[in-house]
Design a protein around this motif. Sequence first.
Motif, PDB file in Angstrom:
ATOM      1  N   MET A 133      17.484  36.255 -64.680  1.00  0.00           N
ATOM      2  CA  MET A 133      15.408  36.305 -64.986  1.00  0.00           C
ATOM      3  C   MET A 133      15.097  35.693 -65.916  1.00  0.00           C
ATOM      4  N   ARG A 134      13.622  35.079 -66.332  1.00  0.00           N
ATOM      5  CA  ARG A 134      12.979  33.993 -67.027  1.00  0.00           C
ATOM      6  C   ARG A 134      11.261  35.429 -67.023  1.00  0.00           C
ATOM      7  N   ILE A 135      11.330  35.334 -67.458  1.00  0.00           N
ATOM      8  CA  ILE A 135      10.018  36.061 -67.962  1.00  0.00           C
ATOM      9  C   ILE A 135       8.900  35.694 -68.898  1.00  0.00           C
ATOM     10  N   THR A 136       7.914  35.118 -68.477  1.00  0.00           N
ATOM     11  CA  THR A 136       6.989  34.504 -69.220  1.00  0.00           C
ATOM     12  C   THR A 136       5.690  35.776 -69.720  1.00  0.00           C
ATOM     13  N   ILE A 137       5.649  35.959 -71.259  1.00  0.00           N
ATOM     14  CA  ILE A 137       4.266  36.717 -71.298  1.00  0.00           C
ATOM     15  C   ILE A 137       3.613  36.307 -71.970  1.00  0.00           C
ATOM     16  N   SER A 138       2.192  35.581 -71.560  1.00  0.00           N
ATOM     17  CA  SER A 138       1.138  34.894 -72.806  1.00  0.00           C
ATOM     18  C   SER A 138      -0.178  36.343 -72.450  1.00  0.00           C
ATOM     19  N   ASN A 185      10.759  26.979 -64.255  1.00  0.00           N
ATOM     20  CA  ASN A 185      11.533  27.424 -63.938  1.00  0.00           C
ATOM     21  C   ASN A 185      11.442  29.263 -64.273  1.00  0.00           C
ATOM     22  N   ALA A 186       9.922  29.699 -64.368  1.00  0.00           N
ATOM     23  CA  ALA A 186      10.132  31.548 -64.949  1.00  0.00           C
ATOM     24  C   ALA A 186      10.165  32.040 -63.025  1.00  0.00           C
ATOM     25  N   ASP A 187      10.627  33.246 -63.418  1.00  0.00           N
ATOM     26  CA  ASP A 187      10.547  34.081 -62.705  1.00  0.00           C
ATOM     27  C   ASP A 187       9.097  34.799 -61.856  1.00  0.00           C
ATOM     28  N   ALA A 189       7.435  44.681 -60.650  1.00  0.00           N
ATOM     29  CA  ALA A 189       8.015  43.528 -60.970  1.00  0.00           C
ATOM     30  C   ALA A 189       9.229  43.388 -60.645  1.00  0.00           C
ATOM     31  N   ILE A 190       9.894  43.002 -61.530  1.00  0.00           N
ATOM     32  CA  ILE A 190      11.309  42.842 -61.410  1.00  0.00           C
ATOM     33  C   ILE A 190      11.939  43.592 -60.720  1.00  0.00           C
ATOM     34  N   ALA A 191      12.315  44.827 -60.680  1.00  0.00           N
ATOM     35  CA  ALA A 191      12.808  45.372 -59.469  1.00  0.00           C
ATOM     36  C   ALA A 191      11.693  44.393 -58.308  1.00  0.00           C
ATOM     37  N   GLY A 192      11.120  44.022 -57.790  1.00  0.00           N
ATOM     38  CA  GLY A 192      10.598  43.366 -56.142  1.00  0.00           C
ATOM     39  C   GLY A 192      11.089  42.322 -56.281  1.00  0.00           C
ATOM     40  N   ILE A 193      11.758  41.515 -57.787  1.00  0.00           N
ATOM     41  CA  ILE A 193      11.981  40.295 -57.568  1.00  0.00           C
ATOM     42  C   ILE A 193      13.604  40.577 -57.405  1.00  0.00           C
ATOM     43  N   ARG A 194      14.709  41.204 -57.845  1.00  0.00           N
ATOM     44  CA  ARG A 194      15.734  41.444 -57.948  1.00  0.00           C
ATOM     45  C   ARG A 194      15.980  41.879 -55.978  1.00  0.00           C
TER      46      ARG A 194
END
Length: 174
Positions: A1-6, A90-92, A169-174
Motif C-alpha cells: 500500500m502506497r499512500i500520499t498525504i498532501s 503508483n500511489a494507491d 479507505a484503506i480497508a476498502g482497497i484491501r
Amino acid sequence: MRITISGPPGSGTTSLAKYLVARHGYALISAGEVFRTLAAEHEMDLASFGTLAEKDDSVDRMIDSRQKEIGEARDDIIIEGRLAGHMIDNADIRIWIMASVECRSIRISDREGLDAQTAAELTIEREECEAGRYLNYYGIDIGDLNIYDLVINSEVWGIEETGAIVDAAIAGIR
C-alpha cells in the motif's frame, strides 16, 4: 500500500502520517521534514530557505526526486509532502488535508513559537512561494485537487476522526 498525504502547512499532514504509521506499521518519508532539516543545516528559517529554493531549483528537485524514488520503490509506505500526490505515480490512495489559514496559523504558531499574525504572514508567503515554484518547475497547479481520492478538512475532524476516514479507505482497497 502506497499512500500520499498532501496539504498546506499546518493542515495536519504530518499528524495524519504519524497516526497511519502507528496504526498500520507503514514506513514514512516526509518532504517537509527533509525541507526543515535542510533549512536548519543552512541556518535559515523556512521562509528564507524557501526563497533560496526559489532561486536554486536544485533544492526542490533533490527533495522531490528522492521522495519519488523511495515512495515508488517501497510497499507499505506513507509519502507525506505537498507534491507527494503528484509525484508518486503508483500511489494507491492520494489524500489532501485542508484547513483555513486562520486555523493553520494557530497550529503553526503553537508549533514554532510564533505569534498567530506572524505565523499567518509567513504561511501565506511560504504558500505563494511554493505555488510559484511548483508551477514553474513541474507545471503543477497546487490548488487543483482533482488528482486526490480523499480531500479531508482537518478543521472539522480531529486526528482520530481523520484517521478513521483513511482507515476505512484503506480497508476498502484491501
